[in-house]
Design an enzyme around this catalytic site. Structure first.
Site, PDB file in Angstrom:
ATOM      1  N   LYS A 185       0.780  -1.297  -0.055  1.00  0.00           N
ATOM      2  CA  LYS A 185      -0.061   0.000  -0.119  1.00  0.00           C
ATOM      3  C   LYS A 185       0.797   1.243  -0.119  1.00  0.00           C
ATOM      4  CE  LYS A 185      -4.540  -1.391   1.876  1.00  0.00           C
ATOM      5  NZ  LYS A 185      -5.676  -1.204   2.673  1.00  0.00           N
ATOM      6  N   LYS A 211      -5.969  -9.601  -5.514  1.00  0.00           N
ATOM      7  CA  LYS A 211      -6.920  -9.546  -4.433  1.00  0.00           C
ATOM      8  C   LYS A 211      -8.204  -8.595  -4.819  1.00  0.00           C
ATOM      9  CE  LYS A 211      -6.846  -7.748  -0.288  1.00  0.00           C
ATOM     10  NZ  LYS A 211      -7.997  -7.393   0.508  1.00  0.00           N
ATOM     11  N   LYS A 249     -12.020  -3.332  -1.593  1.00  0.00           N
ATOM     12  CA  LYS A 249     -12.906  -2.352  -1.490  1.00  0.00           C
ATOM     13  C   LYS A 249     -12.248  -1.061  -2.288  1.00  0.00           C
ATOM     14  CE  LYS A 249     -14.061  -2.854   3.027  1.00  0.00           C
ATOM     15  NZ  LYS A 249     -12.985  -2.748   3.564  1.00  0.00           N
TER      16      LYS A 249
HETATM   17  P1  ATP Z   1      -9.158  -2.248   1.356  1.00  0.00           P
HETATM   18  O1  ATP Z   1      -9.191  -2.450  -0.093  1.00  0.00           O
HETATM   19  O2  ATP Z   1      -9.510  -1.152   2.096  1.00  0.00           O
HETATM   20  O3  ATP Z   1      -7.934  -2.677   1.968  1.00  0.00           O
HETATM   21  P2  ATP Z   1     -10.451  -4.814   1.851  1.00  0.00           P
HETATM   22  O4  ATP Z   1     -11.462  -4.869   0.771  1.00  0.00           O
HETATM   23  O5  ATP Z   1      -8.903  -5.330   1.625  1.00  0.00           O
HETATM   24  O6  ATP Z   1     -10.352  -3.410   2.082  1.00  0.00           O
HETATM   25  P3  ATP Z   1     -10.756  -4.881   4.646  1.00  0.00           P
HETATM   26  O7  ATP Z   1     -11.512  -4.079   5.399  1.00  0.00           O
HETATM   27  O8  ATP Z   1      -9.143  -4.862   4.573  1.00  0.00           O
HETATM   28  O9  ATP Z   1     -11.076  -5.245   3.188  1.00  0.00           O
HETATM   29  O10 ATP Z   1     -11.023  -6.715   5.133  1.00  0.00           O
HETATM   30  C1  ATP Z   1     -11.940  -6.926   5.680  1.00  0.00           C
HETATM   31  C2  ATP Z   1     -12.076  -8.477   5.895  1.00  0.00           C
HETATM   32  O11 ATP Z   1     -12.374  -8.931   4.572  1.00  0.00           O
HETATM   33  C3  ATP Z   1     -10.605  -9.022   6.316  1.00  0.00           C
HETATM   34  O12 ATP Z   1     -10.850 -10.178   7.104  1.00  0.00           O
HETATM   35  C4  ATP Z   1     -10.003  -9.482   4.869  1.00  0.00           C
HETATM   36  O13 ATP Z   1      -9.001 -10.551   5.335  1.00  0.00           O
HETATM   37  C5  ATP Z   1     -11.103  -9.821   4.373  1.00  0.00           C
HETATM   38  N1  ATP Z   1     -10.912  -9.774   2.704  1.00  0.00           N
HETATM   39  C6  ATP Z   1     -10.632  -8.659   2.328  1.00  0.00           C
HETATM   40  N2  ATP Z   1     -10.552  -8.785   0.622  1.00  0.00           N
HETATM   41  C7  ATP Z   1     -10.621 -10.259   0.855  1.00  0.00           C
HETATM   42  C8  ATP Z   1     -10.621 -11.002  -0.397  1.00  0.00           C
HETATM   43  N3  ATP Z   1     -10.393 -10.443  -1.573  1.00  0.00           N
HETATM   44  N4  ATP Z   1     -10.869 -12.441  -0.281  1.00  0.00           N
HETATM   45  C9  ATP Z   1     -11.144 -12.883   1.012  1.00  0.00           C
HETATM   46  N5  ATP Z   1     -11.386 -12.048   2.063  1.00  0.00           N
HETATM   47  C10 ATP Z   1     -10.927 -10.738   1.981  1.00  0.00           C
END
Ligand code: ATP
Ligand code: LTN
Length: 328
Positions: free
Chosen positions: A113, A194, A197
């Site tokens: 990041k 991955k 969000k």
């Molecule tokens: P950001 O893009 O802001 O980093 P994010 O989509 O990665 O957000 P988080 O809020 O960081 O989401 O994660 C919330 C939960 O969702 C965590 O337990 C994380 O491991 C899970 N998670 C996030 N993205 C994935 C994915 N692509 N597949 C499975 N689990 C996920």
């Protein structure tokens, strides 16, 4: 027998997507009936990167609604906003003083990041200490998360063990619980990345509140390969493997059995889209209902913060005392 406590968190950094759902939320909904469960919307984590205050406020409330719509029951578990419980920021400082520069430098999420960017915020670097505080404050033993958080959980354990060894028994040592399927959902347009969000484009991300039409379109455009054989093979067929994982995470079936039923990518894609649409339909209906009563959502978060504050307090006192701070 002592109750086992669960804690997990999610950032209000955008709309919830099916990666969050299959990687984390689906397990939260199950865990709440078995364990003493705490789920927090980690707004302090969301300000470690560039953000817009108004958007953060809106995202925090809509994330709360989505979590409730997804099946978190405030009668059964505790749902709260991280910044409403000041103990998180306080314990985080003690843990920052326990973690080392070397440990924090090795975190892949930090490397991905921001490490290369000079203007990256100091708090993005120390972010894992705040996450450790979220978990350790509640003496949580289980932390349901997606695969990307495994390394942060290892660091949390190391920090807790070090603190206990140096300053005396203070924290329970937590463990990550990672689902067998859907722990790393990939972006449909870039199946080696991955699903996230905060991705730049929405094309490869299925959001929980996407319409059936949007879901069908995104899945039908999902990147696959030219082999035209349905096989579960992460290394060589990331796109098709991701579709199989999604189907199985939604239906509970086994990927290799599902793979053997398909010879065409088009058929698989149609069934993946249908399975996700069916899964999300009741959730989207509940979201509609909840969005008509924002006062109720605020009430749930207020009660959640009261309960969390009460449970976190003794651990903060113990940690401050053990590290040598004088009580007021
Ligand atoms: P950001 O893009 O802001 O980093 P994010 O989509 O990665 O957000 P988080 O809020 O960081 O989401 O994660 C919330 C939960 O969702 C965590 O337990 C994380 O491991 C899970 N998670 C996030 N993205 C994935 C994915 N692509 N597949 C499975 N689990 C996920
Ligand atoms: N760092 C996590 C979010 C998070 C979290 C937590 C997860 C913050 N605090 C405590 C589990 C437990 C992420 O980026 N997904």
């Amino acid at each position: 027998m002592a109750v086992i406590r669960v804690l997990s968190g999610i950032q209000p950094s955008g709309e919830l997507h099916i990666g969050n759902y299959f990687g984390a939320i689906q397990a939260w909904v199950k865990d709440q009936y078995e364990f003493d469960s705490f789920f927090t919307i980690v707004d302090l984590h969301a300000i470690t990167v560039e953000h817009t205050p108004e958007e953060l406020r809106a995202n925090t409330l809509s994330l709360a609604m989505t979590l409730l719509a997804a099946g978190l029951d405030p009668e059964v578990c505790t749902i709260f906003v991280q910044s409403h419980v000041s103990a998180h920021a306080e314990l985080s400082w003690l843990l920052e003083c326990t973690a080392t520069y070397g440990e924090l430098s090795r975190m892949t999420q930090f490397k991905e990041k921001g490490r290369s960017d000079e203007s990256v915020r100091a708090a993005l670097f120390t972010y894992p200490a705040l996450m450790a505080a979220d978990i350790l404050l509640y003496q949580a033993e289980r932390v349901p998360v997606g695969e990307d958080q495994r390394q942060h959980l290892e660091l949390t354990r190391d920090i807790a063990i070090r603190f206990n060894t140096k300053y005396g028994e203070t924290f329970k040592i937590p463990e990550a619980t990672i689902p067998p399927l859907g722990a790393r959902v990939m972006d449909l347009a870039h199946p080696t990345k991955k699903m996230s969000k905060s991705a730049k484009s929405r094309a490869g991300t299925i959001f929980i509140l996407d319409t059936p039409d949007e879901i069908s379109k995104k899945v039908s455009k999902a990147v696959t390969d030219t082999e035209n054989k349905v096989r579960y093979d992460i290394a060589n067929k990331p796109g098709v493997t991701n579709l199989l994982e999604l189907f199985c995470a939604a239906t509970g079936e086994h990927p290799s059995e599902v793979a053997s039923r398909y010879s065409m990518y088009g058929d698989l894609k149609r069934n993946v889209a249908d399975a996700i649409i069916a899964l999300l339909e009741p959730l989207q209906q509940r979201y509609e209902e909840l969005s008509e009563d924002p006062a109720e959502v605020s009430r749930i978060l207020r009660l959640g913060a009261e309960k969390a504050t009460e449970i976190a307090a003794p651990t903060l006192v113990l940690a401050k005392n053990n590290i040598g701070l004088v009580a007021p």
